[in-house]
Design an enzyme around this catalytic site. Structure first.
Site, PDB file in Angstrom:
ATOM      1  N   PHE A 127       0.859  -1.185   0.000  1.00 19.70           N
ATOM      2  CA  PHE A 127       0.000   0.000   0.000  1.00 19.70           C
ATOM      3  C   PHE A 127       0.895   1.234   0.000  1.00 19.70           C
ATOM      4  CE2 PHE A 127      -2.469   3.494   1.655  1.00 19.70           C
ATOM      5  CZ  PHE A 127      -3.654   3.374   0.933  1.00 19.70           C
ATOM      6  N   ASP A 214       9.359   2.454   1.583  1.00 23.01           N
ATOM      7  CA  ASP A 214       8.203   3.195   2.093  1.00 23.01           C
ATOM      8  C   ASP A 214       8.107   2.936   3.591  1.00 23.01           C
ATOM      9  OD1 ASP A 214       5.703   4.047   2.924  1.00 23.01           O
ATOM     10  OD2 ASP A 214       4.665   3.389   1.107  1.00 23.01           O
ATOM     11  N   LYS A 243       2.827   9.946   8.368  1.00 24.49           N
ATOM     12  CA  LYS A 243       2.072   9.494   9.537  1.00 24.49           C
ATOM     13  C   LYS A 243       2.559  10.056  10.878  1.00 24.49           C
ATOM     14  CE  LYS A 243      -0.243   5.345   7.864  1.00 24.49           C
ATOM     15  NZ  LYS A 243      -1.626   5.690   8.102  1.00 24.49           N
TER      16      LYS A 243
HETATM   17  N1  PLP Z   1       2.478   4.204   2.505  1.00 23.21           N
HETATM   18  C1  PLP Z   1       2.135   3.422   3.534  1.00 23.21           C
HETATM   19  C2  PLP Z   1       3.037   2.284   3.910  1.00 23.21           C
HETATM   20  C3  PLP Z   1       0.950   3.646   4.242  1.00 23.21           C
HETATM   21  O1  PLP Z   1       0.629   2.849   5.263  1.00 23.21           O
HETATM   22  C4  PLP Z   1       0.139   4.720   3.859  1.00 23.21           C
HETATM   23  C5  PLP Z   1      -1.134   4.984   4.549  1.00 23.21           C
HETATM   24  O2  PLP Z   1      -1.687   4.146   5.197  1.00 23.21           O
HETATM   25  C6  PLP Z   1       0.523   5.523   2.779  1.00 23.21           C
HETATM   26  C7  PLP Z   1       1.700   5.242   2.134  1.00 23.21           C
HETATM   27  C8  PLP Z   1      -0.316   6.679   2.330  1.00 23.21           C
HETATM   28  O3  PLP Z   1      -0.215   7.704   3.248  1.00 23.21           O
HETATM   29  P1  PLP Z   1      -1.265   8.915   3.242  1.00 23.21           P
HETATM   30  O4  PLP Z   1      -2.585   8.350   3.630  1.00 23.21           O
HETATM   31  O5  PLP Z   1      -0.703   9.877   4.247  1.00 23.21           O
HETATM   32  O6  PLP Z   1      -1.265   9.471   1.858  1.00 23.21           O
END
Ligand code: PLP
Length: 401
Positions: A127, A214, A243
Site C-alpha cells: 500500500f 516506504d 504518519k
Molecule cells: N504508505 C504506507 C506504507 C501507508 O501505510 C500509507 C497509509 O496508510 C501511505 C503510504 C499513504 O499515506 P497517506 O494516507 O498519508 O497518503
C-alpha cells in the site's frame, strides 16, 4: 444529511478529547486507543511538551512559502539526516505525496541513465497511497478498481521473494528502482525475512537500481528504530516518511541519498504547504520527545509484551493463525474475516483495526504503559475467542503472505 463525501465507512463515535493512550467521546465514554489514528499519534494524545511546542509556534508563524528560506525546515532536514544517514529531504504533506516524490525521482534517475520508459518493481499487497500513481503502485485491486487506466511502469512481484526480483532483473531492462515496505501495514503486517533487505541491496547495486523504502507506517520509531531499515544496517537510496512524524500535523518527507541525491532541480517538484514552520516545529518536537523519553525502547518492550500476551492467551484457540509484528506494529491473523471485531472492540472501549480482511492490526501510541498494554490484551482476547467460537466454519480465509 452529511455534506462530507462518502469515502469512509465511519464508526458511530466522535471523539472530543484525548490524553496519552486514552480518548473520550462526546458522551464521556473512555476508550483505550490501540490504533493511534493509524500510526499517526505516536506520542499519544495531548502530550504536554508537544502541545507547548505547537502553541508557541502558532503564536509566531504558521506558514510563509517555499519561495523563502524556512529555518525550521532546514533544522528538520538536518535532524532527519542525522537520524537516518540520508542526505537530502523533500517535504510534503502526506504519505502518498512522499511516495509520489520517490516515484518521480526514480523516473528522473531512469531518464538520466537513458531509459525512456523507466519501471519500478513493487510488491503484492503493498500500500503506497491513493493518488493515481501511488494507487497504481499499490498491490490491491480493491484500491485500484474503478480508477483505470492505471499509471504504467510498475512490475509486481511477491513480497520477500528475492528470486522473483532477480528474474525481473534478467528480463526487464527498463527497471530503475524497487519500492518496498519492509513491514507491510495495510497489507496485513507482513514481515520480510532478515536477509531480504541485504539481498535487495545487492540486486539493486548489481543493476544500478534505486532501493526505495516506504516507511510511512513503519518509520518514526514505531518498530523500535527510527526506520525499519535500521534493524539491518542496510542503507536505501530513497525512503519515505509521514504518519507519525509530526504527531497529527500533516507532513510527508522523501529522503534521498547516494544515486538519488541531487536529481530534483528547481521546477521539477514542489508543494505549497510542504515543510511549513508549523509542520516542521511539530516534527522537531515529536523527534525530541521520542528521543528524550526513550519511546523507541518502550515500543520494543511493550510490543514484545503485547505479542507475548496474545501468544500465551491465544495459543490453543482454533482459528488464530499467527501473532506477529515488530515493536508497536502488531498483527493477529485469524483464519476468518473479522471486520466485525472492530465494532465489538469499540463497544468494549478499545480502538483497533482489521486489515486485509482477517488481520487484527494494533498500532498503539509509543508511550503505552504496561498496565495499558495488559488492558489491550485483556480486552481483546475474549472478543477474539468468542468471535471465533461463534463464526468459524469450514471455510477459512485465504492464507496471507
Ligand atoms: N504508505 C504506507 C506504507 C501507508 O501505510 C500509507 C497509509 O496508510 C501511505 C503510504 C499513504 O499515506 P497517506 O494516507 O498519508 O497518503
Amino acid at each position: 444529511m452529511t455534506h462530507v463525501m462518502n469515502t469512509y465507512k465511519r464508526l458511530p463515535v466522535a471523539f472530543e478529547r484525548g490524553e496519552g493512550c486514552w480518548l473520550w467521546d462526546r458522551e464521556g465514554k473512555r476508550y483505550l486507543d490501540a490504533l493511534a489514528g493509524i500510526a499517526v499519534c505516536g506520542l499519544g494524545h495531548s502530550h504536554p511538551r508537544f502541545v507547548s511546542a505547537l502553541t508557541t509556534q502558532l503564536g509566531k508563524l504558521v506558514h510563509t512559502s517555499n519561495l523563502y528560506q524556512i529555518r525550521h525546515q532546514e533544522e528538520l532536514a538536518d535532524r532527519l539526516a542525522a537520524i537516518s544517514g540520508m542526505d537530502e529531504m523533500f517535504f510534503c504533506n502526506s504519505g502518498c505525496e512522499a511516495n509520489e516524490a520517490a516515484l518521480k525521482l526514480a523516473r528522473l534517475y531512469g531518464h538520466a541513465r537513458g531509459i525512456e520508459t523507466p519501471a519500478v518493481i513493487v510488491m503484492e499487497k503493498a500500500f503506497h497511497g491513493r493518488t493515481i500513481a501511488t494507487l497504481s503502485a499499490t498491490g490491491s485491486r480493491k484500491v485500484q478498481a474503478g480508477f483505470e487506466p492505471l499509471v504504467g511502469g510498475f512490475v509486481r512481484v511477491p513480497l520477500d521473494d528475492l528470486g522473483a526480483v532477480r528474474k525481473v532483473a534478467e528480463n526487464n531492462r527498463n527497471v530503475v528502482a524497487v519500492l518496498v515496505e519492509l513491514i507491510q501495514g495495510e497489507g496485513g503486517i507482513n514481515i520480510c525475512h532478515a536477509g531480504y533487505l541485504q539481498g535487495l541491496r545487492e540486486i539493486c547495486n548489481a543493476n544500478q537500481w534505486l532501493l526505495m523504502l516506504d516507511e510511512v507506517q513503519s518509520g518514526t520509531g514505531r518498530t523500535g528504530k527510527w526506520f525499519a531499515y535500521q534493524h539491518s544496517g542496510v542503507m536505501p537510496d530513497v525512503a519515505t516518511l509521514a504518519k507519525g512524524l509530526a504527531s497529527g500535523v500533516p507532513i510527508g518527507v522523501c529522503l534521498a541519498a547516494g544515486a538519488a541525491k541531487g536529481l530534483f532541480k528547481p521546477g521539477n517538484h514542489g508543494s505549497t504547504f510542504g515543510g511549513n514552520p508549523l509542520a516542521c516545529a511539530a516534527a522537531l518536537a515529536t523527534l525530541d520527545i521520542i528521543e528524550s523519553e526513550s519511546l523507541m525502547a518502550n515500543a520494543v518492550a511493550m510490543g514484545n509484551f503485547i505479542r507475548d500476551g496474545f501468544r500465551a492467551r491465544l495459543a490453543d484457540v482454533a482459528g488464530v493463525r499467527e501473532v506477529r509484528g515488530a515493536g508497536l506494529m502488531i498483527g493477529i491473523e485469524l483464519d476468518f474475516p473479522c471486520d466485525e471485531l472492530v465494532g465489538q472492540a469499540l463497544d468494549a472501549g478499545l480502538l483497533i483495526n482489521v486489515t486485509n480482511d482477517n488481520v487484527i492490526r494494533l498500532l498503539p501510541p509509543l508511550p503505552i504503559k504496561r498496565d495499558e498494554a495488559e488492558q489491550v490484551v485483556a480486552l481483546l482476547t475474549p472478543l477474539i475467542t468468542d468471535f471465533l467460537a461463534r463464526n468459524r466454519t469450514a471455510q477459512p480465509a485465504a492464507q496471507t503472505a
